[in-house]
Design a protein around this motif. Structure first.
Motif, PDB file in Angstrom:
ATOM      1  N   UNK A  81     -11.617   5.961  12.885  1.00  0.00           N
ATOM      2  CA  UNK A  81     -10.659   6.979  12.444  1.00  0.00           C
ATOM      3  C   UNK A  81     -11.430   8.069  11.720  1.00  0.00           C
ATOM      4  N   UNK A  82     -11.025   9.308  11.917  1.00  0.00           N
ATOM      5  CA  UNK A  82     -11.712  10.428  11.265  1.00  0.00           C
ATOM      6  C   UNK A  82     -11.698  10.266   9.749  1.00  0.00           C
ATOM      7  N   UNK A  83     -12.805  10.652   9.128  1.00  0.00           N
ATOM      8  CA  UNK A  83     -12.932  10.564   7.678  1.00  0.00           C
ATOM      9  C   UNK A  83     -12.154  11.699   7.021  1.00  0.00           C
ATOM     10  N   UNK A  84     -11.378  11.368   6.007  1.00  0.00           N
ATOM     11  CA  UNK A  84     -10.659  12.375   5.225  1.00  0.00           C
ATOM     12  C   UNK A  84     -11.581  12.845   4.102  1.00  0.00           C
ATOM     13  N   UNK A  85     -12.311  13.943   4.355  1.00  0.00           N
ATOM     14  CA  UNK A  85     -13.275  14.422   3.373  1.00  0.00           C
ATOM     15  C   UNK A  85     -12.604  14.948   2.107  1.00  0.00           C
ATOM     16  N   UNK A  86     -11.359  15.325   2.209  1.00  0.00           N
ATOM     17  CA  UNK A  86     -10.640  15.744   1.004  1.00  0.00           C
ATOM     18  C   UNK A  86     -10.488  14.572   0.039  1.00  0.00           C
ATOM     19  N   UNK A 101       0.825  -1.206   0.000  1.00  0.00           N
ATOM     20  CA  UNK A 101       0.000   0.000   0.000  1.00  0.00           C
ATOM     21  C   UNK A 101       0.860   1.257   0.000  1.00  0.00           C
ATOM     22  N   UNK A 102       1.926   1.297   0.804  1.00  0.00           N
ATOM     23  CA  UNK A 102       2.765   2.491   0.833  1.00  0.00           C
ATOM     24  C   UNK A 102       3.477   2.697  -0.501  1.00  0.00           C
ATOM     25  N   UNK A 103       3.684   1.612  -1.237  1.00  0.00           N
ATOM     26  CA  UNK A 103       4.355   1.725  -2.529  1.00  0.00           C
ATOM     27  C   UNK A 103       3.449   2.330  -3.601  1.00  0.00           C
ATOM     28  N   UNK A 104       2.166   1.994  -3.568  1.00  0.00           N
ATOM     29  CA  UNK A 104       1.253   2.507  -4.593  1.00  0.00           C
ATOM     30  C   UNK A 104       0.542   3.787  -4.162  1.00  0.00           C
ATOM     31  N   UNK A 105       0.698   4.194  -2.895  1.00  0.00           N
ATOM     32  CA  UNK A 105       0.033   5.394  -2.405  1.00  0.00           C
ATOM     33  C   UNK A 105       0.584   6.641  -3.095  1.00  0.00           C
ATOM     34  N   UNK A 106      -0.331   7.488  -3.557  1.00  0.00           N
ATOM     35  CA  UNK A 106       0.038   8.766  -4.165  1.00  0.00           C
ATOM     36  C   UNK A 106      -0.630   9.881  -3.362  1.00  0.00           C
ATOM     37  N   UNK A 107       0.131  10.699  -2.663  1.00  0.00           N
ATOM     38  CA  UNK A 107      -0.476  11.758  -1.851  1.00  0.00           C
ATOM     39  C   UNK A 107      -1.213  12.775  -2.705  1.00  0.00           C
ATOM     40  N   UNK A 108      -2.167  13.441  -2.077  1.00  0.00           N
ATOM     41  CA  UNK A 108      -2.924  14.485  -2.758  1.00  0.00           C
ATOM     42  C   UNK A 108      -1.989  15.653  -3.073  1.00  0.00           C
ATOM     43  N   UNK A 109      -2.276  16.404  -4.128  1.00  0.00           N
ATOM     44  CA  UNK A 109      -1.455  17.575  -4.447  1.00  0.00           C
ATOM     45  C   UNK A 109      -1.376  18.529  -3.254  1.00  0.00           C
ATOM     46  N   UNK A 110      -0.167  18.996  -2.961  1.00  0.00           N
ATOM     47  CA  UNK A 110       0.020  19.925  -1.855  1.00  0.00           C
ATOM     48  C   UNK A 110       0.146  19.266  -0.502  1.00  0.00           C
ATOM     49  N   UNK A 111       0.259  17.937  -0.453  1.00  0.00           N
ATOM     50  CA  UNK A 111       0.362  17.235   0.823  1.00  0.00           C
ATOM     51  C   UNK A 111       1.638  17.631   1.565  1.00  0.00           C
ATOM     52  N   UNK A 112       1.497  17.992   2.833  1.00  0.00           N
ATOM     53  CA  UNK A 112       2.656  18.395   3.645  1.00  0.00           C
ATOM     54  C   UNK A 112       2.832  17.526   4.886  1.00  0.00           C
ATOM     55  N   UNK A 113       1.882  16.640   5.165  1.00  0.00           N
ATOM     56  CA  UNK A 113       1.971  15.825   6.373  1.00  0.00           C
ATOM     57  C   UNK A 113       3.064  14.763   6.237  1.00  0.00           C
ATOM     58  N   UNK A 114       3.717  14.484   7.348  1.00  0.00           N
ATOM     59  CA  UNK A 114       4.712  13.417   7.402  1.00  0.00           C
ATOM     60  C   UNK A 114       4.086  12.088   7.832  1.00  0.00           C
ATOM     61  N   UNK A 115       2.935  12.156   8.474  1.00  0.00           N
ATOM     62  CA  UNK A 115       2.194  10.981   8.936  1.00  0.00           C
ATOM     63  C   UNK A 115       0.721  11.190   8.591  1.00  0.00           C
ATOM     64  N   UNK A 116       0.086  10.157   8.093  1.00  0.00           N
ATOM     65  CA  UNK A 116      -1.321  10.284   7.722  1.00  0.00           C
ATOM     66  C   UNK A 116      -2.005   8.927   7.728  1.00  0.00           C
ATOM     67  N   UNK A 117      -3.339   8.970   7.611  1.00  0.00           N
ATOM     68  CA  UNK A 117      -4.150   7.755   7.506  1.00  0.00           C
ATOM     69  C   UNK A 117      -4.804   7.723   6.135  1.00  0.00           C
ATOM     70  N   UNK A 118      -4.720   6.578   5.489  1.00  0.00           N
ATOM     71  CA  UNK A 118      -5.233   6.433   4.123  1.00  0.00           C
ATOM     72  C   UNK A 118      -6.113   5.194   4.057  1.00  0.00           C
TER      73      UNK A 118
END
Length: 437
Positions: free
Chosen positions: A344-349, A268-285
């Protein structure tokens, strides 16, 4: 993305190191936590929950640490010992309480919103009322009351997407006059059927994919917060995954499991593509959220309909919200799996981006719950109820509505996001969506 993750999932060459998570009570917004009452009782803690911990431990020892998503899925929906599968977990005697259980105003205003937007789209008939994860069935019951009163002769059916045998029966008892569970050998897209007191047919499905095609009014209240999440962390320029391992014997006996960080990438971490402008170092996907929203978006665009997601969440800024609830209080997620709710909180973005990309939908929101209810004239409905209430019930009615709308309680933590087929966007600009403007 999901297929690619599965394709490369067979190569397990990970090494791990322990990681510590921050104090959840200080970093995340929990579910509404009403005061404990004397009649509150602990959640069931039968032998099934002990066996679930043993199953998880055996699996990890045999195959290595598992993802947080796999842990969540097993703890919540294991057929024998899953948290949601065999008991009532809602209300004051359960582990948490939801908005429809607090006040009838919530469900009534959601129902009125559906009727208003359905009429804007030409009052198509027949239509389907679909709810994902209906809980006790309280929201469905209150919305059914409004639809029956204001549908103006249109035909509709109800379709509940529910994996829990226990909750599906509770839902049927809440709003059906008669109901029956079908035998497995029937091999139908639904496993339970019922009829309401007014003759409306109701069907229960295990998956959204099993709901028939057709114009649908889709509700999802506290559904996406229970879907499994992967916890990812950026290290040395690569996304790596936080996993769950068996706790070593040197740690306290109460710690059944522990968090570890993979030094190499997981599928999963290999295929994960962060959203444009992502600045977090830790996140839930959440891959499952992305999949479910994609299915819903494609359905609404193809068959027509309206979607309304109601959940607590954020717009791509929170990092660590994975937590557990037991008896209306925060609980250690890795302790006694199966006895507490995991969420876990929903990522509405992510939700909004997926809906707009996969289904080309027109989305409104997210906006805060308190603002939505106020714009839908919740105060006016409150005054109506108070005018007809017994004096001893007035304080309960007023405090219930305050809990739903007060920013310090549920008013700002919970968000509303509406979805419409992209083709109606110009129409909605001319006739703005109720509650969102």
């Amino acid at each position: 993305m999901l297929r690619e993750a599965l394709r490369i999932g067979s190569r397990r060459c990970f090494s791990y190191k322990s990681v510590r998570r921050p104090n959840l009570g200080a970093t995340s917004a929990p579910k509404a936590e009403p005061e404990k009452t004397a009649d509150a009782v602990p959640a069931a803690t039968g032998t099934g929950n002990g066996s679930l911990a043993k199953q998880l431990r055996a699996k990890i020892l045999a195959t290595g640490p598992i993802t947080v998503a796999e842990y969540m899925r097993e703890v919540l929906t294991n057929p024998q010992a899953g948290y949601y599968m065999n008991r009532d977990v809602f209300g004051r005697e359960g582990d948490f309480i939801t908005s429809p259980e607090i006040s009838q105003i919530f469900g009534e205003l959601v129902g009125i919103w559906l009727v208003a937007e359905w009429r804007k789209m030409g009052s198509p008939s027949p239509f389907q009322l679909v709810e994902l994860g209906p809980g006790r069935g309280t929201l469905a019951r209150d919305v059914l009351k409004i639809l029956t009163k204001f549908k103006l002769g249109a035909e509709f059916s109800m379709h509940m997407v529910e994996v829990s045998p226990f909750l599906s029966k509770a839902q049927a008892q809440r709003f059906c006059y008669t109901h029956e569970t079908l035998p497995e050998e029937a091999q139908l897209p639904h496993y339970q059927v019922g009829t309401t007191a007014t003759g409306t047919k109701a069907y229960w499905h295990r998956r959204l994919e099993d709901v028939p095609q057709g114009f649908s009014l889709v509700l999802a209240h506290e559904f996406f917060d229970a879907l499994p999440v992967h916890k990812l962390q950026l290290a040395n320029g690569q996304w790596q995954e936080v996993l769950i391992d068996v706790a070593p014997e040197s740690e306290p006996e109460a710690a059944n499991f522990r968090y570890v960080l993979s030094k190499s990438q997981t599928p999963v971490s290999r295929v994960f593509h962060p959203m444009p402008g992502e600045t977090r170092q830790t996140l839930e996907y959440s891959l499952e959220t992305e999949r479910q929203v994609g299915l819903l978006a494609e359905r609404l665009e193809r068959d027509g309909g309206i979607g309304l997601i109601m959940d607590y969440g954020h717009f791509g800024e929170k990092m660590d919200t994975f937590r557990a609830f037991k008896q209306h209080a925060l609980h250690e997620p890795l302790l006694e799996p199966g006895t507490a709710d995991l969420t876990a909180d929903v990522d509405f973005k992510l939700v909004k981006s997926t809906a707009e990309t996969r289904g080309h939908l027109h989305c409104c929101g997210p906006i805060e719950q308190g603002l939505f209810l106020s714009r839908m004239q919740g105060e006016a409905r409150l005054e109506q109820l108070l005018a007809n209430a017994l004096p001893e019930n007035e304080a309960i009615i007023r405090s219930g509505y305050e809990m739903l709308t007060d920013p310090k309680q549920m008013g700002s933590r919970f968000k509303f996001l509406a979805m419409f087929p992209g083709v109606v966007a110009p129409h909605l600009e001319k006739f703005p969506v109720a509650g969102f403007s």
